[in-house]
Scaffold this motif. Structure first.
Motif, PDB file in Angstrom:
ATOM      1  N   THR A  30       0.843  -1.192   0.000  1.00  0.00           N
ATOM      2  CA  THR A  30       0.000   0.000   0.000  1.00  0.00           C
ATOM      3  C   THR A  30       0.884   1.249   0.000  1.00  0.00           C
ATOM      4  O   THR A  30       2.018   1.200   0.460  1.00  0.00           O
ATOM      5  CB  THR A  30      -0.937   0.027   1.209  1.00  0.00           C
ATOM      6  OG1 THR A  30      -1.770   1.178   1.127  1.00  0.00           O
ATOM      7  CG2 THR A  30      -0.174   0.080   2.514  1.00  0.00           C
ATOM      8  N   SER A  33      -0.402   5.449   4.338  1.00  0.00           N
ATOM      9  CA  SER A  33       0.119   5.207   5.682  1.00  0.00           C
ATOM     10  C   SER A  33      -0.967   4.764   6.658  1.00  0.00           C
ATOM     11  O   SER A  33      -0.685   4.068   7.629  1.00  0.00           O
ATOM     12  CB  SER A  33       0.825   6.449   6.206  1.00  0.00           C
ATOM     13  OG  SER A  33      -0.071   7.549   6.245  1.00  0.00           O
ATOM     14  N   ASP A  35      -3.305   2.624   6.002  1.00  0.00           N
ATOM     15  CA  ASP A  35      -3.375   1.172   5.861  1.00  0.00           C
ATOM     16  C   ASP A  35      -2.268   0.494   6.655  1.00  0.00           C
ATOM     17  O   ASP A  35      -2.486  -0.533   7.296  1.00  0.00           O
ATOM     18  CB  ASP A  35      -3.251   0.759   4.392  1.00  0.00           C
ATOM     19  CG  ASP A  35      -4.488   1.090   3.583  1.00  0.00           C
ATOM     20  OD1 ASP A  35      -5.552   1.322   4.186  1.00  0.00           O
ATOM     21  OD2 ASP A  35      -4.383   1.120   2.341  1.00  0.00           O
ATOM     22  N   LEU A  36      -1.082   1.089   6.612  1.00  0.00           N
ATOM     23  CA  LEU A  36       0.023   0.513   7.364  1.00  0.00           C
ATOM     24  C   LEU A  36      -0.254   0.570   8.863  1.00  0.00           C
ATOM     25  O   LEU A  36       0.025  -0.374   9.588  1.00  0.00           O
ATOM     26  CB  LEU A  36       1.324   1.248   7.035  1.00  0.00           C
ATOM     27  CG  LEU A  36       1.827   1.060   5.605  1.00  0.00           C
ATOM     28  CD1 LEU A  36       3.027   1.968   5.349  1.00  0.00           C
ATOM     29  CD2 LEU A  36       2.188  -0.381   5.341  1.00  0.00           C
ATOM     30  N   ASP A  39      -2.540  -2.131   9.983  1.00  0.00           N
ATOM     31  CA  ASP A  39      -1.975  -3.477   9.908  1.00  0.00           C
ATOM     32  C   ASP A  39      -1.050  -3.805  11.078  1.00  0.00           C
ATOM     33  O   ASP A  39      -0.535  -4.909  11.165  1.00  0.00           O
ATOM     34  CB  ASP A  39      -1.229  -3.640   8.584  1.00  0.00           C
ATOM     35  CG  ASP A  39      -0.952  -5.093   8.287  1.00  0.00           C
ATOM     36  OD1 ASP A  39      -1.881  -5.903   8.369  1.00  0.00           O
ATOM     37  OD2 ASP A  39       0.216  -5.401   7.989  1.00  0.00           O
TER      38      ASP A  39
END
Length: 54
Positions: A30, A33, A35-36, A39
């Protein structure tokens, strides 16, 4: 105390003593950020960091 030092010396000589035989890595492709951040390990396991750790 000497037992603690001996344990640290042994661990530094062989880090595999602390690690599991199986390692699982998750990749998240991705550019966002957020999305990170989503996760990050979330506590399903006792040793996971929360977003507030680190």
């Amino acid at each position: 105390m000497p037992k603690d030092i001996d344990a640290l010396v042994a661990l530094n000589r062989d880090p595999g003593l602390l690690l599991d035989d199986r390692h699982v890595v998750q990749c998240l492709p991705t550019d966002d950020s957020l999305d990170l951040l989503a996760d990050i390990p979330n506590g399903y396991f006792t040793d996971d960091w929360s977003p507030f750790d680190g």
